[in-house]
Scaffold this motif. Structure first.
Motif, PDB file in Angstrom:
ATOM      1  N   THR A 118      42.542  41.785  35.078  1.00 44.59           N
ATOM      2  CA  THR A 118      43.363  40.672  34.596  1.00 44.59           C
ATOM      3  C   THR A 118      43.522  40.804  33.085  1.00 44.59           C
ATOM      4  N   PRO A 119      44.746  40.915  32.569  1.00 41.17           N
ATOM      5  CA  PRO A 119      44.945  41.312  31.159  1.00 41.17           C
ATOM      6  C   PRO A 119      44.462  40.300  30.141  1.00 41.17           C
ATOM      7  N   THR A 120      44.333  39.021  30.518  1.00 38.38           N
ATOM      8  CA  THR A 120      43.914  38.009  29.532  1.00 38.38           C
ATOM      9  C   THR A 120      42.514  37.478  29.813  1.00 38.38           C
ATOM     10  N   ALA A 121      41.769  38.138  30.706  1.00 36.00           N
ATOM     11  CA  ALA A 121      40.424  37.686  31.064  1.00 36.00           C
ATOM     12  C   ALA A 121      39.374  38.592  30.438  1.00 36.00           C
ATOM     13  N   ALA A 122      38.446  37.998  29.700  1.00 38.29           N
ATOM     14  CA  ALA A 122      37.387  38.754  29.027  1.00 38.29           C
ATOM     15  C   ALA A 122      36.221  38.962  29.983  1.00 38.29           C
ATOM     16  N   VAL A 123      36.450  39.778  31.014  1.00 32.11           N
ATOM     17  CA  VAL A 123      35.403  40.089  31.988  1.00 32.11           C
ATOM     18  C   VAL A 123      35.352  41.596  32.197  1.00 32.11           C
ATOM     19  N   SER A 124      34.141  42.061  32.463  1.00 34.79           N
ATOM     20  CA  SER A 124      33.954  43.468  32.808  1.00 34.79           C
ATOM     21  C   SER A 124      32.853  43.550  33.847  1.00 34.79           C
ATOM     22  N   ALA A 125      32.889  44.592  34.652  1.00 33.57           N
ATOM     23  CA  ALA A 125      31.867  44.826  35.670  1.00 33.57           C
ATOM     24  C   ALA A 125      31.360  46.250  35.518  1.00 33.57           C
ATOM     25  N   VAL A 126      30.053  46.384  35.415  1.00 40.16           N
ATOM     26  CA  VAL A 126      29.452  47.695  35.201  1.00 40.16           C
ATOM     27  C   VAL A 126      28.381  47.930  36.254  1.00 40.16           C
ATOM     28  N   PRO A 131      47.319  31.962  46.338  1.00 40.38           N
ATOM     29  CA  PRO A 131      46.136  32.470  45.647  1.00 40.38           C
ATOM     30  C   PRO A 131      45.099  33.075  46.587  1.00 40.38           C
ATOM     31  N   VAL A 132      44.432  34.105  46.100  1.00 37.93           N
ATOM     32  CA  VAL A 132      43.297  34.673  46.836  1.00 37.93           C
ATOM     33  C   VAL A 132      42.213  33.625  47.019  1.00 37.93           C
ATOM     34  N   MET A 133      42.036  32.735  46.036  1.00 35.09           N
ATOM     35  CA  MET A 133      40.946  31.773  46.071  1.00 35.09           C
ATOM     36  C   MET A 133      41.308  30.483  46.799  1.00 35.09           C
ATOM     37  N   HIS A 134      42.237  30.554  47.764  1.00 34.09           N
ATOM     38  CA  HIS A 134      42.381  29.436  48.692  1.00 34.09           C
ATOM     39  C   HIS A 134      41.092  29.357  49.520  1.00 34.09           C
ATOM     40  N   GLU A 135      40.808  28.194  50.078  1.00 36.46           N
ATOM     41  CA  GLU A 135      39.467  28.021  50.654  1.00 36.46           C
ATOM     42  C   GLU A 135      39.287  28.595  52.046  1.00 36.46           C
ATOM     43  N   ASN A 136      40.164  28.282  52.971  1.00 38.49           N
ATOM     44  CA  ASN A 136      39.943  28.610  54.380  1.00 38.49           C
ATOM     45  C   ASN A 136      41.047  29.490  54.938  1.00 38.49           C
ATOM     46  N   ASP A 137      40.652  30.338  55.879  1.00 39.25           N
ATOM     47  CA  ASP A 137      41.609  31.164  56.610  1.00 39.25           C
ATOM     48  C   ASP A 137      41.697  30.676  58.051  1.00 39.25           C
ATOM     49  N   PRO A 138      42.899  30.550  58.611  1.00 33.70           N
ATOM     50  CA  PRO A 138      42.999  30.222  60.030  1.00 33.70           C
ATOM     51  C   PRO A 138      42.325  31.296  60.875  1.00 33.70           C
ATOM     52  N   ARG A 139      41.729  30.908  61.976  1.00 30.28           N
ATOM     53  CA  ARG A 139      41.018  31.854  62.839  1.00 30.28           C
ATOM     54  C   ARG A 139      41.945  32.946  63.367  1.00 30.28           C
ATOM     55  N   ASP A 152      47.851  32.118  39.951  1.00 30.79           N
ATOM     56  CA  ASP A 152      46.905  31.005  39.877  1.00 30.79           C
ATOM     57  C   ASP A 152      45.472  31.510  39.728  1.00 30.79           C
ATOM     58  N   ASP A 153      45.130  32.591  40.428  1.00 28.91           N
ATOM     59  CA  ASP A 153      43.788  33.173  40.317  1.00 28.91           C
ATOM     60  C   ASP A 153      43.543  33.715  38.912  1.00 28.91           C
ATOM     61  N   GLN A 154      44.521  34.450  38.392  1.00 28.58           N
ATOM     62  CA  GLN A 154      44.336  35.099  37.102  1.00 28.58           C
ATOM     63  C   GLN A 154      44.256  34.090  35.956  1.00 28.58           C
ATOM     64  N   THR A 155      45.061  33.030  36.037  1.00 28.77           N
ATOM     65  CA  THR A 155      44.970  32.021  34.978  1.00 28.77           C
ATOM     66  C   THR A 155      43.656  31.257  35.055  1.00 28.77           C
ATOM     67  N   TYR A 191      40.984  14.493  33.788  1.00 31.80           N
ATOM     68  CA  TYR A 191      41.520  15.543  32.923  1.00 31.80           C
ATOM     69  C   TYR A 191      41.944  16.768  33.734  1.00 31.80           C
ATOM     70  N   PHE A 192      43.084  17.357  33.356  1.00 30.39           N
ATOM     71  CA  PHE A 192      43.545  18.607  33.957  1.00 30.39           C
ATOM     72  C   PHE A 192      43.918  19.572  32.845  1.00 30.39           C
ATOM     73  N   ASP A 193      43.893  20.871  33.146  1.00 29.08           N
ATOM     74  CA  ASP A 193      44.195  21.882  32.132  1.00 29.08           C
ATOM     75  C   ASP A 193      44.954  23.024  32.796  1.00 29.08           C
ATOM     76  N   LEU A 194      46.211  23.184  32.406  1.00 31.15           N
ATOM     77  CA  LEU A 194      47.078  24.229  32.946  1.00 31.15           C
ATOM     78  C   LEU A 194      47.312  25.306  31.897  1.00 31.15           C
ATOM     79  N   ALA A 195      46.245  25.758  31.261  1.00 35.44           N
ATOM     80  CA  ALA A 195      46.364  26.834  30.279  1.00 35.44           C
ATOM     81  C   ALA A 195      46.680  28.143  30.985  1.00 35.44           C
ATOM     82  N   GLY A 196      47.362  29.029  30.254  1.00 33.22           N
ATOM     83  CA  GLY A 196      47.674  30.352  30.791  1.00 33.22           C
ATOM     84  C   GLY A 196      48.987  30.435  31.521  1.00 33.22           C
ATOM     85  N   LEU A 197      49.897  29.485  31.272  1.00 34.34           N
ATOM     86  CA  LEU A 197      51.190  29.511  31.961  1.00 34.34           C
ATOM     87  C   LEU A 197      51.980  30.744  31.516  1.00 34.34           C
TER      88      LEU A 197
END
Length: 659
Positions: free
Chosen positions: A79-87, A226-234, A257-260, A369-375
């Motif tokens: 994700t280009p604006t996310a300061a994460v790395s996995a090693v 989004p990938v991070m929706h909660e449930n998948d139908p059976r 939505d996931d990336q923001t 409070y809501f926050d829609l940063a990263g539009l």
């Protein structure tokens, strides 16, 4: 065959507050006070992980499995604006199998380097080659391939430091779900979702019609789902049949939505960009809209914040005015605020003794409070976004947002779409007010407190509203050798019984009690009867005294649309207290919550009610041998009851027992 019962819950850290964006928010207990209301993250955005020594499956040997896992991490770290790395820092010190994991008498036994305390191996990844680890942790049979849609990947965060950083997580990958190449796309999808969880992301809700099919999804819906929706139908096996739009869209690829959401947790900033070469500063090329969602007053002005609603922003094409289904960003109102802080009636701690308020802020300013940063801004120029407000679906988004740990709350009122113009780098604050929602109304009774309860009305029946999280307190006199029921029905703002609103709990204290919590007698959980949206407390009075009655929302919450009906059902005394053996002596019974359909029994006989009011019943005594008898009252609508023990003496030679 039924799916095995999940037994892993005690291994993983239970989440008390759920929030749209971060899954964990530091609360007012457990955490360092300086971190309160901060989302919990991995320090510096760095995830160091260690993989199992063995192979994952016949087609994914150790090295191939490691590459498979690295690719799943990369779905997020790219994700280009996310300061994460996995090693990947190396291997675990053993090949984890069912032989070195067990679940016995409620106790999980794990190798040392994958235990929650193993902070030297912060993320342990287990390759469960034959499903035996899954069987050991989730129950016999859970590792079978037939359950891959549920049990292919499981685990989560299991250790958090008071400084609001994650210390350890565990991921178990079931090798029976990687036996053939056709299984790998689904396994990758489930692994990406699990990594999203250990990154600290909550579930989100956007383009839910991809699941519900109402209306039928378009190409844009799939692209923004989004990938991070909660449930998948059976029926979504493989997941591509539901989410790929005929294999055009990769279901495992994080969407806008996931990336923001990830970038809000781990933003690339001028201060840390040197640690993440090739990435972009989060706030410079995007826009932010934030504010608070409110209930209105009678003039339509904002009053109390409204949490637990999904605030949705969709990009609008300035040329055509079309509203995008793919460029969509969401934030759940109140995502930093606690959704369950406990209450005085049933207590402030969970079954394990952990305080509910250890997650989520107690600052009222964050309640809605809501926050829609990263539009995103296509073309990098000024554009419009459309804001809407929608309920969180209680089936498909059951545990998302601040109320997710208990029960989703249906928003009150409606919201008309609202357009906001933004340019790169903009930070726009806008407060939103619902239309036609509940307006706070004064109670019929004065403000109450534990020290100053108000009198129960003579009818024993009343309506109340929880406001600002306060418990309502009442008092009434009661006599020894009685039982009683207090019945509370949760209502919506229209006065209809409702599951999507308040969660009433009921407690009783003696007036001399200094204020213990939980109450001396209480309902541990709300909605504990078979009647829809109803809570009932049955209690026995051991000595004559004045009693204090408390009614609270289980979460300690209060809103104008948290309405309830209450009834105290209680038989207090009869007159006369003596009757003849031949029966037919008129008896007057006084109490609370009585009505013509109240059933009366004595001496194993049903006694017809001749006349009734809310405070009195008139009936004839039963013919019966000499003796002292109980009178049993039953409330037909609620199954509440009141037993008056030894109050009726029949026969002239029997001593009169005080009632």
């Amino acid at each position: 065959m039924r799916a095995p019962t999940v037994l892993l819950a005690c291994l993983l850290l239970s989440r008390i507050v759920y929030a749209g964006g971060p899954a964990f928010v530091a609360g007012s207990s457990y955490f360092d006070p300086a971190t309160k209301e901060s989302p919990v993250v991995w320090a510096g955005g760095v995830m160091n992980y260690y993989t199992d020594q063995g192979s994952l499956s016949p087609i994914l040997s150790g090295g191939a499995a490691d590459s498979f896992v690295a690719n799943a991490f990369n779905q997020w770290t790219s994700t280009p604006t996310a300061a994460v790395s996995a090693v990947r820092r190396g291997q675990l010190t053993e090949d984890v199998t069912g032989a070195n994991i067990s679940f016995i008498s409620g106790q999980i036994n794990l190798p040392v380097d994958i235990q929650p305390s193993a902070t030297g191996t912060p993320i342990g990844i287990v390759y469960d080659y034959d499903g035996s680890v899954t069987d050991a942790l989730l129950g016999t049979g859970a590792g079978a391939s037939v359950y891959c849609s549920q049990n292919s990947v499981f685990g989560g965060i299991d250790n958090i430091d008071p400084s609001a950083v994650f210390l350890h997580a565990l991921i178990v990958i079931n090798g029976n779900c990687a036996s053939t190449s056709s299984q790998l796309p689904d396994l990758q999808y489930h692994l990406v979702r699990m990594i999203g969880r250990i990154l600290g992301l909550d579930w989100s809700q956007a383009n839910l019609n991809v699941i519900t099919r109402s209306p039928l999804p378009t190409a844009g819906d799939y692209a923004g789902f989004p990938v991070m929706h909660e449930n998948d139908p059976r029926a979504c096996v493989p997941v591509a049949i539901c989410y790929s739009n005929n294999w055009v869209v990769d279901p495992s690829q994080p969407k806008t939505d996931d990336q923001t959401a990830l970038s809000r947790l781990y933003p690339v900033t001028p201060q840390n960009i040197s640690n993440f070469p090739g990435k972009q500063i989060f706030g410079s090329g995007t826009a932010r809209i934030h504010g608070t969602l409110y209930f209105p007053d009678i003039w339509g002005a904002p009053t109390q914040p409204m949490q637990g609603a999904n605030v949705v922003a969709r990009w609008m094409d300035l040329t055509t005015g079309a509203v995008s289904r793919s460029l969509v960003v969401t934030s759940i109102s109140g995502f930093l605020y606690h959704g369950n802080a406990g209450n005085m009636v049933s207590g402030y701690t969970d079954a394990s003794g952990n305080r509910f308020d250890r997650f989520g802020s107690d600052d009222p300013a964050l309640q809605g409070y809501f926050d829609l940063a990263g539009l995103p801004l296509p073309g990098g120029t000024m554009t419009n976004y459309q804001l809407t407000v929608e309920p969180l679906d209680p089936l498909w988004s059951a545990t998302a947002g601040p109320y997710g740990s208990t029960h989703q709350v249906t928003p009150s009122g409606t919201f008309s779409p609202y357009q906001v113009t933004v340019a790169p780098g903009d930070d726009v604050q806008i407060d939103l007010v619902m239309t036609g929602s509940t307006v706070p109304q004064p109670q019929w009774y004065a403000a109450s407190s534990y020290a100053a309860p108000v009198q129960v009305p003579g009818s024993g029946v009343w309506r109340g509203t929880f406001s600002n999280g306060n418990t309502d307190f009442f008092q009434f006199p009661a006599q020894a050798n009685r039982t009683l029921s207090v019945i509370v029905d949760a209502l919506d703002e229209s006065g209809n019984v409702a599951l999507g609103k308040a969660l009433p709990v009921i407690g009783l204290w003696g007036m001399a009690n200094p204020g213990q919590s939980p109450a001396e007698a209480y309902t541990a959980y709300p909605l504990n009867t078979t009647n829809v949206a109803q809570t009932r407390l049955d209690a026995q009075v051991l000595q004559s005294t004045a009693l204090r009655l408390g009614i609270a929302d289980y979460r300690g919450d209060g809103r104008p649309d948290f309405v309830y009906n209450a009834k105290l059902f209680y038989g207090d005394r009869i007159a006369p207290s003596r009757a003849s053996v031949t029966g037919n002596d008129a008896i007057t019974l006084t109490g609370f919550g009585l009505q013509p359909i109240t059933s009366v029994q004595a001496a194993n006989q049903s006694l017809p009610v001749l006349a009734a009011s809310a405070a009195q019943l008139l009936f004839d005594s039963p013919p019966a041998p000499d003796g002292v008898y109980d009178i049993q009252l039953n409330d037909a609508k609620s199954s509440g009851s009141s037993l008056m023990m030894g109050v009726l003496t029949i026969g002239g030679d029997q001593p009169t027992r005080s009632d």
